[in-house]
Design a protein around this motif. Sequence first.
Motif, PDB file in Angstrom:
ATOM      1  N   ALA A 124      -7.491  -8.489 -18.475  1.00 31.47           N
ATOM      2  CA  ALA A 124      -5.856  -7.892 -18.489  1.00 31.47           C
ATOM      3  C   ALA A 124      -6.597  -6.340 -17.980  1.00 31.47           C
ATOM      4  O   ALA A 124      -5.337  -5.300 -16.685  1.00 31.47           O
ATOM      5  N   LEU A 125      -7.496  -5.445 -17.867  1.00 35.29           N
ATOM      6  CA  LEU A 125      -8.115  -4.397 -17.609  1.00 35.29           C
ATOM      7  C   LEU A 125      -9.036  -5.052 -16.024  1.00 35.29           C
ATOM      8  O   LEU A 125      -8.473  -3.591 -15.176  1.00 35.29           O
ATOM      9  N   SER A 126      -9.226  -6.166 -15.379  1.00 36.37           N
ATOM     10  CA  SER A 126      -9.132  -5.945 -14.149  1.00 36.37           C
ATOM     11  C   SER A 126      -8.144  -5.987 -13.650  1.00 36.37           C
ATOM     12  O   SER A 126      -7.907  -5.418 -12.470  1.00 36.37           O
ATOM     13  N   GLY A 127      -6.766  -6.579 -13.807  1.00 38.01           N
ATOM     14  CA  GLY A 127      -6.205  -6.581 -13.906  1.00 38.01           C
ATOM     15  C   GLY A 127      -4.686  -4.991 -13.116  1.00 38.01           C
ATOM     16  O   GLY A 127      -4.543  -4.630 -11.907  1.00 38.01           O
ATOM     17  N   ALA A 128      -4.937  -4.455 -14.655  1.00 37.86           N
ATOM     18  CA  ALA A 128      -4.785  -3.000 -14.325  1.00 37.86           C
ATOM     19  C   ALA A 128      -5.282  -2.499 -13.482  1.00 37.86           C
ATOM     20  O   ALA A 128      -5.095  -1.696 -12.681  1.00 37.86           O
ATOM     21  N   PHE A 129      -7.008  -2.170 -12.993  1.00 35.59           N
ATOM     22  CA  PHE A 129      -7.108  -1.685 -11.989  1.00 35.59           C
ATOM     23  C   PHE A 129      -7.075  -2.069 -11.036  1.00 35.59           C
ATOM     24  O   PHE A 129      -6.630  -1.151 -10.016  1.00 35.59           O
ATOM     25  N   LEU A 130      -6.483  -3.092 -10.866  1.00 36.57           N
ATOM     26  CA  LEU A 130      -6.515  -3.443  -9.288  1.00 36.57           C
ATOM     27  C   LEU A 130      -5.265  -3.251  -8.744  1.00 36.57           C
ATOM     28  O   LEU A 130      -5.200  -2.878  -7.731  1.00 36.57           O
ATOM     29  N   TRP A 131      -4.223  -2.806  -9.764  1.00 37.09           N
ATOM     30  CA  TRP A 131      -2.931  -2.311  -9.621  1.00 37.09           C
ATOM     31  C   TRP A 131      -2.862  -1.368  -9.354  1.00 37.09           C
ATOM     32  O   TRP A 131      -2.077  -0.811  -8.259  1.00 37.09           O
ATOM     33  N   VAL A 132      -3.557  -0.684 -10.348  1.00 36.82           N
ATOM     34  CA  VAL A 132      -3.105   1.155  -9.893  1.00 36.82           C
ATOM     35  C   VAL A 132      -4.066   1.323  -8.455  1.00 36.82           C
ATOM     36  O   VAL A 132      -3.057   1.888  -7.753  1.00 36.82           O
ATOM     37  N   THR A 133      -5.437   0.367  -8.175  1.00 39.13           N
ATOM     38  CA  THR A 133      -6.058   1.025  -7.563  1.00 39.13           C
ATOM     39  C   THR A 133      -5.014   0.504  -5.975  1.00 39.13           C
ATOM     40  O   THR A 133      -4.777   1.280  -5.162  1.00 39.13           O
ATOM     41  N   ILE A 134      -4.649  -0.686  -5.370  1.00 42.96           N
ATOM     42  CA  ILE A 134      -3.697  -1.185  -4.566  1.00 42.96           C
ATOM     43  C   ILE A 134      -2.728   0.061  -4.675  1.00 42.96           C
ATOM     44  O   ILE A 134      -2.203   0.114  -3.376  1.00 42.96           O
ATOM     45  N   THR A 135      -2.130   0.362  -5.751  1.00 43.13           N
ATOM     46  CA  THR A 135      -0.906   1.358  -5.313  1.00 43.13           C
ATOM     47  C   THR A 135      -0.824   2.359  -4.986  1.00 43.13           C
ATOM     48  O   THR A 135      -0.738   3.014  -3.743  1.00 43.13           O
ATOM     49  N   PHE A 136      -2.186   3.523  -5.473  1.00 41.96           N
ATOM     50  CA  PHE A 136      -2.796   4.173  -4.955  1.00 41.96           C
ATOM     51  C   PHE A 136      -2.998   4.157  -3.531  1.00 41.96           C
ATOM     52  O   PHE A 136      -2.707   4.915  -2.845  1.00 41.96           O
ATOM     53  N   ALA A 137      -3.901   2.729  -2.669  1.00 41.88           N
ATOM     54  CA  ALA A 137      -4.407   3.035  -2.187  1.00 41.88           C
ATOM     55  C   ALA A 137      -2.868   3.021  -1.014  1.00 41.88           C
ATOM     56  O   ALA A 137      -2.966   3.287   0.286  1.00 41.88           O
ATOM     57  N   ILE A 138      -2.046   2.257  -1.373  1.00 40.37           N
ATOM     58  CA  ILE A 138      -1.038   2.049  -0.579  1.00 40.37           C
ATOM     59  C   ILE A 138      -0.976   3.338  -0.202  1.00 40.37           C
ATOM     60  O   ILE A 138      -0.320   3.552   0.609  1.00 40.37           O
ATOM     61  N   MET A 139      -0.047   4.052  -1.546  1.00 40.54           N
ATOM     62  CA  MET A 139       0.389   5.825  -1.325  1.00 40.54           C
ATOM     63  C   MET A 139      -0.616   6.764  -0.852  1.00 40.54           C
ATOM     64  O   MET A 139      -0.353   7.266   0.752  1.00 40.54           O
ATOM     65  N   ASP A 140      -2.106   6.423  -0.911  1.00 42.24           N
ATOM     66  CA  ASP A 140      -2.930   7.049   0.495  1.00 42.24           C
ATOM     67  C   ASP A 140      -2.332   6.732   1.852  1.00 42.24           C
ATOM     68  O   ASP A 140      -2.828   7.976   2.964  1.00 42.24           O
ATOM     69  N   TYR A 141      -2.613   5.691   1.902  1.00 45.51           N
ATOM     70  CA  TYR A 141      -2.083   4.434   3.530  1.00 45.51           C
ATOM     71  C   TYR A 141      -1.138   5.603   4.268  1.00 45.51           C
ATOM     72  O   TYR A 141      -1.142   6.588   5.223  1.00 45.51           O
TER      73      TYR A 141
END
Lengths: 326, 114
Positions: A124-141
């Motif tokens: 669950a934590l791996s998934g949470a980390f992945l999705w939060v990071t992807i979301t922020f990376a896209i926002m940053d992009y």
Amino acid sequence: MSDLIGRYVEETVRHLSLKERAEVAKELEANIQDMIGGDDSEQHVEQVLLDMGSPSVLAKQYRGKERYLIGPETFDFYWMVLKLVCLVVGIVTVVITLISLFFTESPVGIGTMIAKPIASLFSALSGAFLWVTITFAIMDYYQVNATLESWDAKALHDLEEAPTRLIKKSDSIADLVGLSVFFLLLAVLFNRPELIALYRKDAAPVPLFIGQALRPYVIGWMATVILSFIVSALKWFKGKWTSTLFVLSASVDLLGIIYFIFVATRWKLYNPAFLTIFPGSMTRWQIIIKAASVVLLILTLIGNGDDAYTVFRRTRPDEAGPARQR
Amino acid sequence: MKEDPILSNLITELKRGNLTLCVLSQLKKPQYGYSLLQLLADKQIPIEANTLYPLLRRLEVQELLSSTWDTSEARPRKFYVLSDKGTALLSELGKAWQEHYQRVGALLAEEGHE
């Protein structure tokens, strides 16, 4: 020797956006040719290209900005969200896994009881980390502005809140972790009450509790722990004492300790065989339990009193108006 | 004697802050990358090629410079010159620099008297 220059230019523009490539390549090549001048010996060309620096560094200069997955402006906000999401996801996962373990048909061993929540927590934590990071990376992009807070007069005054009324994040997290562990132990107790026992070398273990009788009480106990957990999460989230929060916190603390005393004084739950071995008799055991109950109750009241002092001491002057006294 | 790395870092930083101003000041007449590099070097403002070329490109993107390709010579060259926007900006930036330079000078002079 123009091959070397061509490769250098190609390698540089490779890191640039498509629409820029042709233009930059043409210009860069012309500039390098100018720098080389008439002397196009291999040695000279090499020297000029070495002086230009590595293509990736040059490309960075052309882009004019650093590239980040999560930029420095967003990082604080990202980190806050990541911690919050991981905490919530972690708690929910562990609770759900444990609950599902209780209601399985077949009995569950202690190993599974510990291993399964850890395994599901990890995924669950791996998934949470992945999705939060992807979301922020896209926002940053796409340069979505997600700064942590606005800085204005209101934010300034919020800073002036009496620092004593702040709830330390570390304290709340310690509470949350402690409660999770306690919940886990209760889960074990529910499933295998006979594990709390007197183990002897040459005889069968003597359990402290009469298992079947204890179970319903453990469920109630777990409910009080969940309530405490919710309040602690609330404290973590708010980060600041309010009167309501104090009342909630004190209530769950008292509820917890009263419930503990209630369960501990159900004398029918204890295994007489155990008591004859350890304190000697039921009467002695009752004295120990009652003394412990009084001590725990006093400790809880002291804790609540301390919180109350923190909450109410500074409240009055703060509400006096703009002329604050420090 | 070995050069103090902190000092040389600070000096680099000091110069880097004025780089855009130096470059813009020399582009009232058209220049291409390498000619500007030499022009600045002749005037005791040496600048690395790998800094100048990208800087020119960025200033063009910011519309402070306009560019034309000269293909009449054997080798094509991209000439840069100040745009109207660049000219206006240069005058403002120059004023700001003068003001700042005077203030910093005053600070340093003050220390000298002690």
